[in-house]
Scaffold this active site. Structure first.
Site, PDB file in Angstrom:
ATOM      1  N   GLU A  43       0.828  -1.207   0.000  1.00 21.67           N
ATOM      2  CA  GLU A  43       0.000   0.000   0.000  1.00 21.67           C
ATOM      3  C   GLU A  43       0.868   1.265   0.000  1.00 21.67           C
ATOM      4  O   GLU A  43       0.511   2.276  -0.607  1.00 21.67           O
ATOM      5  CB  GLU A  43      -0.945   0.010   1.200  1.00 21.67           C
ATOM      6  CG  GLU A  43      -1.984  -1.109   1.219  1.00 21.67           C
ATOM      7  CD  GLU A  43      -2.935  -1.081   0.030  1.00 21.67           C
ATOM      8  OE1 GLU A  43      -2.912  -0.106  -0.752  1.00 21.67           O
ATOM      9  OE2 GLU A  43      -3.706  -2.043  -0.118  1.00 21.67           O
TER      10      GLU A  43
ATOM     11  N   HIS B  48       1.881   1.651  -3.615  1.00 25.67           N
ATOM     12  CA  HIS B  48       0.774   2.013  -4.491  1.00 25.67           C
ATOM     13  C   HIS B  48       0.290   3.443  -4.259  1.00 25.67           C
ATOM     14  O   HIS B  48      -0.045   4.152  -5.211  1.00 25.67           O
ATOM     15  CB  HIS B  48      -0.386   1.028  -4.297  1.00 25.67           C
ATOM     16  CG  HIS B  48      -0.061  -0.357  -4.737  1.00 25.67           C
ATOM     17  ND1 HIS B  48      -0.729  -1.474  -4.257  1.00 25.67           N
ATOM     18  CD2 HIS B  48       0.871  -0.827  -5.601  1.00 25.67           C
ATOM     19  CE1 HIS B  48      -0.232  -2.557  -4.813  1.00 25.67           C
ATOM     20  NE2 HIS B  48       0.736  -2.198  -5.624  1.00 25.67           N
TER      21      HIS B  48
ATOM     22  N   GLY C 111     -10.875  -2.857  -4.989  1.00 25.14           N
ATOM     23  CA  GLY C 111      -9.425  -2.804  -4.861  1.00 25.14           C
ATOM     24  C   GLY C 111      -8.953  -1.404  -4.565  1.00 25.14           C
ATOM     25  O   GLY C 111      -7.994  -0.908  -5.168  1.00 25.14           O
TER      26      GLY C 111
ATOM     27  N   ASN D  59     -10.893  -4.488  -0.176  1.00 20.62           N
ATOM     28  CA  ASN D  59      -9.471  -4.787  -0.153  1.00 20.62           C
ATOM     29  C   ASN D  59      -9.269  -6.158   0.480  1.00 20.62           C
ATOM     30  O   ASN D  59     -10.223  -6.800   0.929  1.00 20.62           O
ATOM     31  CB  ASN D  59      -8.695  -3.700   0.603  1.00 20.62           C
ATOM     32  CG  ASN D  59      -7.250  -3.583   0.135  1.00 20.62           C
ATOM     33  OD1 ASN D  59      -6.646  -4.558  -0.307  1.00 20.62           O
ATOM     34  ND2 ASN D  59      -6.688  -2.384   0.233  1.00 20.62           N
TER      35      ASN D  59
ATOM     36  N   ASP E 188     -13.888 -11.150  -1.464  1.00 20.75           N
ATOM     37  CA  ASP E 188     -13.168 -11.738  -2.590  1.00 20.75           C
ATOM     38  C   ASP E 188     -13.882 -11.306  -3.867  1.00 20.75           C
ATOM     39  O   ASP E 188     -14.861 -11.923  -4.287  1.00 20.75           O
ATOM     40  CB  ASP E 188     -13.155 -13.262  -2.471  1.00 20.75           C
ATOM     41  CG  ASP E 188     -12.310 -13.918  -3.565  1.00 20.75           C
ATOM     42  OD1 ASP E 188     -12.020 -13.251  -4.574  1.00 20.75           O
ATOM     43  OD2 ASP E 188     -11.948 -15.096  -3.399  1.00 20.75           O
TER      44      ASP E 188
ATOM     45  N   ARG F 237      -7.081   1.298 -11.319  1.00 16.43           N
ATOM     46  CA  ARG F 237      -5.678   0.895 -11.478  1.00 16.43           C
ATOM     47  C   ARG F 237      -5.397  -0.523 -10.994  1.00 16.43           C
ATOM     48  O   ARG F 237      -4.384  -0.796 -10.364  1.00 16.43           O
ATOM     49  CB  ARG F 237      -4.768   1.901 -10.756  1.00 16.43           C
ATOM     50  CG  ARG F 237      -4.713   3.237 -11.470  1.00 16.43           C
ATOM     51  CD  ARG F 237      -4.064   4.297 -10.611  1.00 16.43           C
ATOM     52  NE  ARG F 237      -2.662   4.028 -10.328  1.00 16.43           N
ATOM     53  CZ  ARG F 237      -1.633   4.414 -11.099  1.00 16.43           C
ATOM     54  NH1 ARG F 237      -1.861   5.077 -12.217  1.00 16.43           N
ATOM     55  NH2 ARG F 237      -0.390   4.161 -10.742  1.00 16.43           N
TER      56      ARG F 237
ATOM     57  N   TYR G 269      -4.697  -2.995 -15.372  1.00 18.51           N
ATOM     58  CA  TYR G 269      -3.651  -2.760 -16.371  1.00 18.51           C
ATOM     59  C   TYR G 269      -2.741  -3.966 -16.642  1.00 18.51           C
ATOM     60  O   TYR G 269      -2.278  -4.130 -17.774  1.00 18.51           O
ATOM     61  CB  TYR G 269      -2.807  -1.535 -15.988  1.00 18.51           C
ATOM     62  CG  TYR G 269      -2.088  -1.633 -14.664  1.00 18.51           C
ATOM     63  CD1 TYR G 269      -0.849  -2.243 -14.551  1.00 18.51           C
ATOM     64  CD2 TYR G 269      -2.667  -1.115 -13.502  1.00 18.51           C
ATOM     65  CE1 TYR G 269      -0.207  -2.339 -13.323  1.00 18.51           C
ATOM     66  CE2 TYR G 269      -2.032  -1.207 -12.282  1.00 18.51           C
ATOM     67  CZ  TYR G 269      -0.799  -1.815 -12.191  1.00 18.51           C
ATOM     68  OH  TYR G 269      -0.178  -1.916 -10.978  1.00 18.51           O
TER      69      TYR G 269
ATOM     70  N   HIS H   6       6.798  -3.308 -13.522  1.00 17.99           N
ATOM     71  CA  HIS H   6       5.956  -4.436 -13.124  1.00 17.99           C
ATOM     72  C   HIS H   6       6.145  -5.603 -14.104  1.00 17.99           C
ATOM     73  O   HIS H   6       6.306  -6.757 -13.706  1.00 17.99           O
ATOM     74  CB  HIS H   6       4.478  -4.048 -13.129  1.00 17.99           C
ATOM     75  CG  HIS H   6       4.095  -3.015 -12.124  1.00 17.99           C
ATOM     76  ND1 HIS H   6       4.453  -1.698 -12.233  1.00 17.99           N
ATOM     77  CD2 HIS H   6       3.350  -3.101 -10.996  1.00 17.99           C
ATOM     78  CE1 HIS H   6       3.966  -1.022 -11.216  1.00 17.99           C
ATOM     79  NE2 HIS H   6       3.295  -1.846 -10.453  1.00 17.99           N
TER      80      HIS H   6
END
Length: 337
Positions: free
Chosen positions: A147, A150, A177, A200, A227, A243, A246, A290
Site C-alpha cells: 500500500e 501504491h 481494490g 481490499n 473476494d 488501477r 492494467y 511491473h
C-alpha cells in the site's frame, strides 16, 4: 535512416545508456548517503555535509557536482542545498505520500543486484523473480509494504477522477481494490453526499480503517474484505475499478467489469481508471517495471493491451453512454448501465 531520424535515434540511445545509468545510480547514492534528509532543513557547506554523511570531502564534492548537473541539488553562497524537484520527490515521503518516489527507489534499489543485473539468466530460466514481500500480501506488514508503494504515485490518477469523474447524485460508490483509501477520501471531499464501500484484502482492512479515521472519514468510507473475484459486490449507485486491470488480459478484465455491471441498478454508473500503457510514442516505464518482474515467473499474467479494449468490453457487456478521458498518463472510462 535519414539524417534527422539518425540524430533522434542517437539521442534515444544516449538516454538509454548514459542518462539512465547516471540518473538512477546518482539517486541511489544520494539516498544511501542520506543526502536528501540531511539537506532538508538548510543548505550546508562541504565540510559539514561530509561529516554528516560520513564522506570524504574531495569525493563528496565530485559527487555533488554530478547531482547539480542532473538537477537534484544546487550551490548558493558556498553551500549545497536541495532543488524544489528533490524536495518534492525525495524528502518527507509521508508529507508527499501521493507523489513521492522514495518507496520506489528503496524497492528498485534492492532489486538491482539479485534480479535486474541478471536479466539474461532470468530469461534463460536460471533465475526466478522472488519478491522480498509475499504477494498477495498475507499479513498487515505485507499489505503496508504494497500500500505504501501504491499510494506513492496516485496524485494524478486521483486528479483525473476528481476533476472529470461524474458522480453527481451518487450516494454509494463501491471502490474495487481501493488501496489504502486515499482516492476514496479525495472523492468524498469532492462529493459531500458520497459514501464508499472500499474492497481490499483482509490483511489491509485495519490499515484502511486507521487511514480514514485519521482523516475523519470513518463515517463515510467502510472497508470490507470481499473476494471480488468470486463473491458478489454490494448493491450501489456506482462502481469504481481503479488501477488494477492494467496488467491483465481481456478475459480477466471482462470478468471484473461484468461483476460491476451485475451489481448496479439500471442507471448506475461505472468508472474505470487505469494507467495508460498503450501510447505508441511514450512507453509507460511504471508498468514496464511491473512487467519485467513477470519475466522471472511463469505464473503471473501480465500483458500489454490497448485501452480501446475496455470500450469493447464495456459495450459487449451492455454499458451505455461510454465516454473516455486521457490525461496525465492515465485513462478514465465512464459508462451507465
Amino acid at each position: 535512416m535519414d539524417e534527422s531520424s539518425l540524430f533522434d535515434a542517437n539521442q534515444k540511445v544516449y538516454d538509454m545508456v548514459f542518462k539512465s545509468t547516471v540518473d538512477f545510480f546518482c539517486l541511489k547514492g544520494a539516498l544511501d548517503l542520506n543526502l536528501f534528509d540531511t539537506l532538508s532543513n538548510e543548505p550546508m557547506c562541504i565540510e559539514d555535509l561530509a561529516k554528516a554523511t560520513k564522506s570524504l570531502p574531495i569525493r563528496l564534492n565530485k559527487f555533488l557536482m554530478a547531482l547539480d548537473q542532473i538537477g537534484l541539488i544546487e550551490q548558493k553562497d558556498g553551500k549545497w542545498g536541495l532543488t524544489p524537484f528533490s524536495v518534492q520527490f525525495f524528502t518527507a515521503p509521508e508529507q508527499h505520500r501521493n507523489l513521492t518516489f522514495v518507496p520506489f527507489m528503496d524497492y528498485l534499489g534492492k532489486m538491482i543486484e539479485p534480479y535486474y543485473l541478471n536479466m539474461a539468466d532470468v530469461v534463460r530460466g536460471e533465475r526466478n523473480f522472488t519478491s522480498f514481500t509475499p504477494y498477495p500480501p498475507r499479513t498487515r506488514d505485507d499489505s503496508d509494504f504494497y500500500e505504501t508503494l501504491h499510494r506513492s504515485n496516485t496524485f494524478y490518477p486521483t486528479k483525473l477522477l476528481v476533476e472529470r469523474g461524474d458522480l453527481a447524485g451518487v450516494t454509494h460508490l463501491v471502490d474495487m481494490g481501493g488501496g489504502i483509501g486515499d482516492i476514496a477520501m479525495a472523492l468524498c471531499r469532492a462529493n459531500p453526499n458520497l459514501t464508499v464501500t472500499l474492497i481490499n484484502l483482509p490483511s489491509a482492512i485495519d490499515l484502511v480503517k486507521e487511514n480514514v479515521a485519521e482523516k475523519g472519514f470513518s463515517d463515510r468510507i467502510t472497508p470490507v474484505a470481499i473476494d471480488m473475484y468470486r463473491e458478489p459486490l454490494p448493491k450501489c449507485d456506482a462502481v469504481l475499478i481503479s488501477r488494477i486491470l492494467y496488467p491483465f488480459g481481456e478475459e480477466f478484465s471482462q470478468m471484473l467489469c461484468q461483476k460491476a455491471y451485475d451489481t448496479l441498478e439500471p442507471g448506475g454508473r461505472f468508472l474505470l481508471l487505469d494507467m495508460n500503457i498503450s501510447d505508441d510514442h511514450s512507453p509507460n516505464y511504471d508498468y514496464l517495471t511491473h512487467y519485467l518482474s513477470s519475466v522471472g515467473t511463469d505464473f503471473v499474467q501480465m500483458v500489454f493491451k490497448h485501452h480501446n479494449t475496455y470500450q469493447k468490453i464495456m459495450s459487449e457487456i451492455g454499458f451505455k453512454n461510454i465516454r473516455f478521458d486521457d490525461a496525465w498518463d492515465n485513462i478514465l472510462f465512464q459508462a451507465v448501465k
